[in-house]
Scaffold this motif. Structure first.
Motif, short mmCIF file in Angstrom:
data_model
loop_
_atom_site.label_atom_id
_atom_site.label_comp_id
_atom_site.label_asym_id
_atom_site.label_seq_id
_atom_site.Cartn_x
_atom_site.Cartn_y
_atom_site.Cartn_z
N ASP A 1 23.11 -24.67 -56.88
CA ASP A 1 23.10 -26.07 -57.30
C ASP A 1 22.97 -26.20 -58.81
N GLN B 1 26.25 -25.26 -60.53
CA GLN B 1 27.24 -26.31 -60.38
C GLN B 1 26.91 -27.53 -61.25
N GLU B 2 25.62 -27.84 -61.39
CA GLU B 2 25.21 -28.98 -62.22
C GLU B 2 25.48 -28.73 -63.70
N MET C 1 28.78 -30.13 -63.69
CA MET C 1 28.83 -31.52 -63.21
C MET C 1 27.42 -32.10 -63.20
N ARG D 1 26.31 -34.50 -60.37
CA ARG D 1 26.61 -34.01 -59.03
C ARG D 1 25.74 -34.68 -57.96
N GLU D 2 24.45 -34.87 -58.24
CA GLU D 2 23.57 -35.49 -57.25
C GLU D 2 23.98 -36.93 -56.97
N ARG E 1 27.01 -38.17 -57.01
CA ARG E 1 28.18 -38.17 -56.12
C ARG E 1 27.76 -37.86 -54.69
N THR F 1 34.26 -30.43 -54.56
CA THR F 1 34.62 -29.42 -55.56
C THR F 1 35.19 -28.18 -54.89
N ASP G 1 35.98 -36.39 -62.61
CA ASP G 1 35.91 -36.25 -61.16
C ASP G 1 35.87 -37.60 -60.46
#
Length: 260
Positions: free
Chosen positions: A17, A20-21, A24, A27-28, A30, A122, A253
């Motif tokens: 996580d 990925q953050e 992005m 991200r949370e 989305r 993603t 995104d």
């Protein structure tokens, strides 16, 4: 399985996580909108297909909000599936399927023939236009009438290039700062994972099957991958969905929802 080993899987899920953050930071947000949409359209006890689930990030958040959901996690990556299986070990609400989404027979491996919701994030940007078009048609057949498909991925809006460029520059500056504080990028994360003895066998299998993310790409980038939000919406409508729209976006995104 020992408590230490369980903690290790949870640690790897969190590590994924964070990596990925780094790419992005929203991200949370989305994920929140995605789960909101599942709850709004599929209710509080949905049967959900988590497509290209990775380490199970979406399923983890969905089950926190909707604890009576039933989730099928599908992926082709043996290392990410190993982490996901470890993270959800003993949770009867989650089942796992290893499958290639470009294989025409992949749905035969699923435990159910119909789902209330299909979610993915993603992941589908790895597919070229033709296989992605076919996949959307397949998903229309898997969802019950009134079911929802949600795809959060790299989808661009090129209508405001100066705004896009300014926001991208800010994001790049922040990434540089975070790297200086020890944040892992894609290649760095895979390097750490490959050194974990619990993941070494799965890492070797993954690298043989899908390539080694620790190494820079030497092949030219493939060009036949749709990047516009409009393409996804129009294709979903053409493949049998009754409604489709963007429900969230960032600079690079978007989250598209499609109703069967």
């Amino acid at each position: 399985m020992t408590a230490k080993h369980v903690s290790n899987w949870q640690s790897w899920q969190s590590s994924w996580d964070r990596q990925q953050e780094w790419y992005m930071p929203d991200r949370e947000e989305r994920f929140r909108v995605m789960v909101d949409t599942v709850e709004a359209l599929a209710g509080r006890t949905p049967r959900v297909l988590d497509l290209a689930c990775g380490t199970g990030s979406i399923s983890d958040r969905l089950l926190r909000r909707l604890p009576d959901a039933d989730v099928t996690c599908v992926d082709i990556d043996p290392l990410l599936l190993t982490i996901a299986r470890g993270h959800f070990a003993g949770d009867g609400r989650v089942s796992f399927v290893e499958a290639d989404l470009t294989d025409a027979a992949w749905t035969a491996r699923l435990p159910h023939t119909s789902y209330d919701a299909v979610v993915t994030a993603t992941a589908l940007h790895w597919l070229d236009t033709e296989p992605l078009d076919r996949l959307y048609a397949t998903l229309a057949g898997l969802l019950r009438e009134g079911g929802v498909f949600l795809n959060a991925d790299h989808m661009k809006d090129e209508s405001a290039p100066r705004i896009n460029a300014a926001l991208q520059a800010l994001h790049t500056d922040r990434q540089t700062h975070q790297r200086g504080q020890g944040s892992l990028d894609w290649a760095g994360w895979w390097g750490e994972a490959a050194r974990d003895p619990h993941l070494a066998e799965a890492a070797a299998e993954r690298f043989a099957l899908l390539g080694d993310p620790r190494k820079p790409r030497t092949d030219p980038p493939r060009r036949d991958r749709p990047t516009a939000t409009r393409w996804h919406i129009e294709t979903l409508l053409r493949q049998g969905f009754s409604e489709a729209r963007q429900v969230w976006c960032s600079t690079s995104d978007a989250l598209v929802a499609a109703l069967r």
